[in-house]
Design a protein around this motif. Structure first.
Motif, PDB file in Angstrom:
ATOM      1  N   ALA A  74       0.838  -1.210   0.000  1.00 53.86           N
ATOM      2  CA  ALA A  74       0.000   0.000   0.000  1.00 53.86           C
ATOM      3  C   ALA A  74       0.867   1.252   0.000  1.00 53.86           C
ATOM      4  O   ALA A  74       0.559   2.242  -0.700  1.00 53.86           O
ATOM      5  CB  ALA A  74      -0.919  -0.010   1.221  1.00 53.86           C
ATOM      6  N   ASN A  75       1.952   1.233   0.763  1.00 53.88           N
ATOM      7  CA  ASN A  75       2.866   2.374   0.816  1.00 53.88           C
ATOM      8  C   ASN A  75       3.498   2.612  -0.553  1.00 53.88           C
ATOM      9  O   ASN A  75       3.605   3.761  -1.015  1.00 53.88           O
ATOM     10  CB  ASN A  75       3.940   2.122   1.872  1.00 53.88           C
ATOM     11  N   HIS A  76       3.901   1.530  -1.209  1.00 52.68           N
ATOM     12  CA  HIS A  76       4.526   1.632  -2.530  1.00 52.68           C
ATOM     13  C   HIS A  76       3.554   2.220  -3.554  1.00 52.68           C
ATOM     14  O   HIS A  76       3.910   3.130  -4.326  1.00 52.68           O
ATOM     15  CB  HIS A  76       4.989   0.240  -2.972  1.00 52.68           C
ATOM     16  N   ASP A  77       2.318   1.732  -3.557  1.00 53.02           N
ATOM     17  CA  ASP A  77       1.329   2.209  -4.530  1.00 53.02           C
ATOM     18  C   ASP A  77       0.952   3.668  -4.269  1.00 53.02           C
ATOM     19  O   ASP A  77       0.802   4.459  -5.216  1.00 53.02           O
ATOM     20  CB  ASP A  77       0.074   1.333  -4.470  1.00 53.02           C
ATOM     21  N   ALA A  78       0.817   4.029  -2.991  1.00 55.22           N
ATOM     22  CA  ALA A  78       0.484   5.411  -2.657  1.00 55.22           C
ATOM     23  C   ALA A  78       1.616   6.351  -3.065  1.00 55.22           C
ATOM     24  O   ALA A  78       1.368   7.457  -3.568  1.00 55.22           O
ATOM     25  CB  ALA A  78       0.202   5.541  -1.164  1.00 55.22           C
ATOM     26  N   ARG A  79       2.856   5.896  -2.866  1.00 57.93           N
ATOM     27  CA  ARG A  79       4.015   6.732  -3.241  1.00 57.93           C
ATOM     28  C   ARG A  79       4.063   6.948  -4.749  1.00 57.93           C
ATOM     29  O   ARG A  79       4.331   8.060  -5.222  1.00 57.93           O
ATOM     30  CB  ARG A  79       5.302   6.082  -2.738  1.00 57.93           C
ATOM     31  N   ARG A  80       3.808   5.891  -5.504  1.00 57.44           N
ATOM     32  CA  ARG A  80       3.838   6.010  -6.969  1.00 57.44           C
ATOM     33  C   ARG A  80       2.764   6.977  -7.459  1.00 57.44           C
ATOM     34  O   ARG A  80       3.009   7.811  -8.344  1.00 57.44           O
ATOM     35  CB  ARG A  80       3.629   4.633  -7.609  1.00 57.44           C
ATOM     36  N   LEU A  81       1.564   6.886  -6.888  1.00 56.68           N
ATOM     37  CA  LEU A  81       0.483   7.780  -7.298  1.00 56.68           C
ATOM     38  C   LEU A  81       0.774   9.214  -6.876  1.00 56.68           C
ATOM     39  O   LEU A  81       0.511  10.165  -7.634  1.00 56.68           O
ATOM     40  CB  LEU A  81      -0.840   7.306  -6.688  1.00 56.68           C
ATOM     41  N   PHE A  82       1.354   9.370  -5.675  1.00 60.95           N
ATOM     42  CA  PHE A  82       1.713  10.711  -5.208  1.00 60.95           C
ATOM     43  C   PHE A  82       2.747  11.342  -6.146  1.00 60.95           C
ATOM     44  O   PHE A  82       2.627  12.513  -6.536  1.00 60.95           O
ATOM     45  CB  PHE A  82       2.266  10.631  -3.783  1.00 60.95           C
ATOM     46  N   GLU A  83       3.777  10.581  -6.516  1.00 61.65           N
ATOM     47  CA  GLU A  83       4.820  11.083  -7.416  1.00 61.65           C
ATOM     48  C   GLU A  83       4.248  11.369  -8.803  1.00 61.65           C
ATOM     49  O   GLU A  83       4.664  12.322  -9.482  1.00 61.65           O
ATOM     50  CB  GLU A  83       5.959  10.061  -7.496  1.00 61.65           C
ATOM     51  N   PHE A  84       3.296  10.549  -9.225  1.00 64.79           N
ATOM     52  CA  PHE A  84       2.642  10.763 -10.519  1.00 64.79           C
ATOM     53  C   PHE A  84       1.933  12.120 -10.552  1.00 64.79           C
ATOM     54  O   PHE A  84       2.011  12.869 -11.533  1.00 64.79           O
ATOM     55  CB  PHE A  84       1.637   9.622 -10.746  1.00 64.79           C
ATOM     56  N   LEU A  85       1.268  12.459  -9.442  1.00 66.84           N
ATOM     57  CA  LEU A  85       0.520  13.708  -9.390  1.00 66.84           C
ATOM     58  C   LEU A  85       1.427  14.933  -9.223  1.00 66.84           C
ATOM     59  O   LEU A  85       0.948  16.071  -9.357  1.00 66.84           O
ATOM     60  CB  LEU A  85      -0.504  13.667  -8.243  1.00 66.84           C
ATOM     61  N   GLN A  86       2.711  14.715  -8.922  1.00 66.39           N
ATOM     62  CA  GLN A  86       3.633  15.841  -8.776  1.00 66.39           C
ATOM     63  C   GLN A  86       4.169  16.333 -10.118  1.00 66.39           C
ATOM     64  O   GLN A  86       4.843  17.365 -10.185  1.00 66.39           O
ATOM     65  CB  GLN A  86       4.833  15.441  -7.882  1.00 66.39           C
TER      66      GLN A  86
END
Length: 236
Positions: A74-86
């Motif tokens: 979950a941490n990995h997926d949330a980080r990827r989505l967060f970085e995507f939105l940056q």
């Protein structure tokens, strides 16, 4: 000379289970003191279902390793989505081709940050003093939750024995405690994984029984024993 054949009446399965439960509860009580007072039998019978319930909870609870892997994913997926939105060009491209996605970054950033923090903090609680996830079938517990069912079983027997000793009955030996725990356990559950030795494995569950949740359980066992003893005295 004729042979008389008598029919064999077979008890329904639930009736047999009830009789087995009653017999084993009585034996559990008699391991602690004999003859066993009805108040002790009643309380042990009542709390045998707590042991069974906790055993079911144990069976369905994820191990520490499973919890750690789920949190890490979950941490990995949330980080990827967060970085995507940056990435401004990515969000601009989304908005250009999907107008309803405008403001997506501002909507999701706080939520994703919460997930990142929560999963990071949760993972830390699953590590041992060496920073590793303990191996084996150990379960991750919620704060205040009961430990595995065998600790629950031992706590009930320990409190019953202490109650008896404080009310003029003789103090049961350790062997008697282990036998009582076995009878309480097998009143509703099998002895899976314990081999053929009746007292195998109980010592550690009796020795390590100071968990706060078990203390609360023992207080409740004591409270109900006090009530049943009072009722027993009134009926005499």
């Amino acid at each position: 000379m004729g042979v008389e054949i008598t029919s064999v009446v077979e008890l329904p399965a639930n009736r047999r289970l009830e009789e087995t439960h009653r017999a084993r509860i009585r034996r559990a009580a008699e391991c602690l003191t004999s003859p066993a007072p009805s108040c002790l039998i009643a309380v042990l019978s009542r709390f045998s279902f707590d042991v069974k319930t906790q055993n079911h909870v144990d069976a369905f609870s994820p191990t520490r390793k499973q919890h750690f892997e789920t949190n890490a994913a979950a941490n990995h997926d949330a980080r990827r989505l967060f970085e995507f939105l940056q990435q401004p060009f990515v969000t601009d491209f989304l908005t250009a081709h999907s107008p309803q996605s405008e403001g997506l970054r501002h909507q999701f950033e706080p939520f994703l940050l919460q997930i990142l923090v929560a999963t990071h903090e949760a993972r830390k609680t699953l590590l041992d003093e060496h920073g590793k996830v303990p191996s084996g079938a150990g379960r991750a517990r919620l704060p205040g939750a009961l430990p595995p069912a065998r600790y629950v079983c031992a706590a009930i027997i320990m409190e019953a024995a202490q109650f008896l000793a404080e009310n003029g009955f003789s103090t049961p030996s350790k062997t008697a405690l282990y036998d009582a725990a076995t009878e309480l356990w097998t009143s509703l559950l099998p002895l899976e994984g314990w081999g053929n030795t009746r007292r195998f494995g109980w010592k550690s569950y009796f020795d390590d029984n100071g968990d706060d949740s078990l203390i609360r359980l023992r207080h409740e066992v004591r409270r109900q024993l006090d009530i049943e003893m009072s009722l027993f005295s009134l009926r005499k």
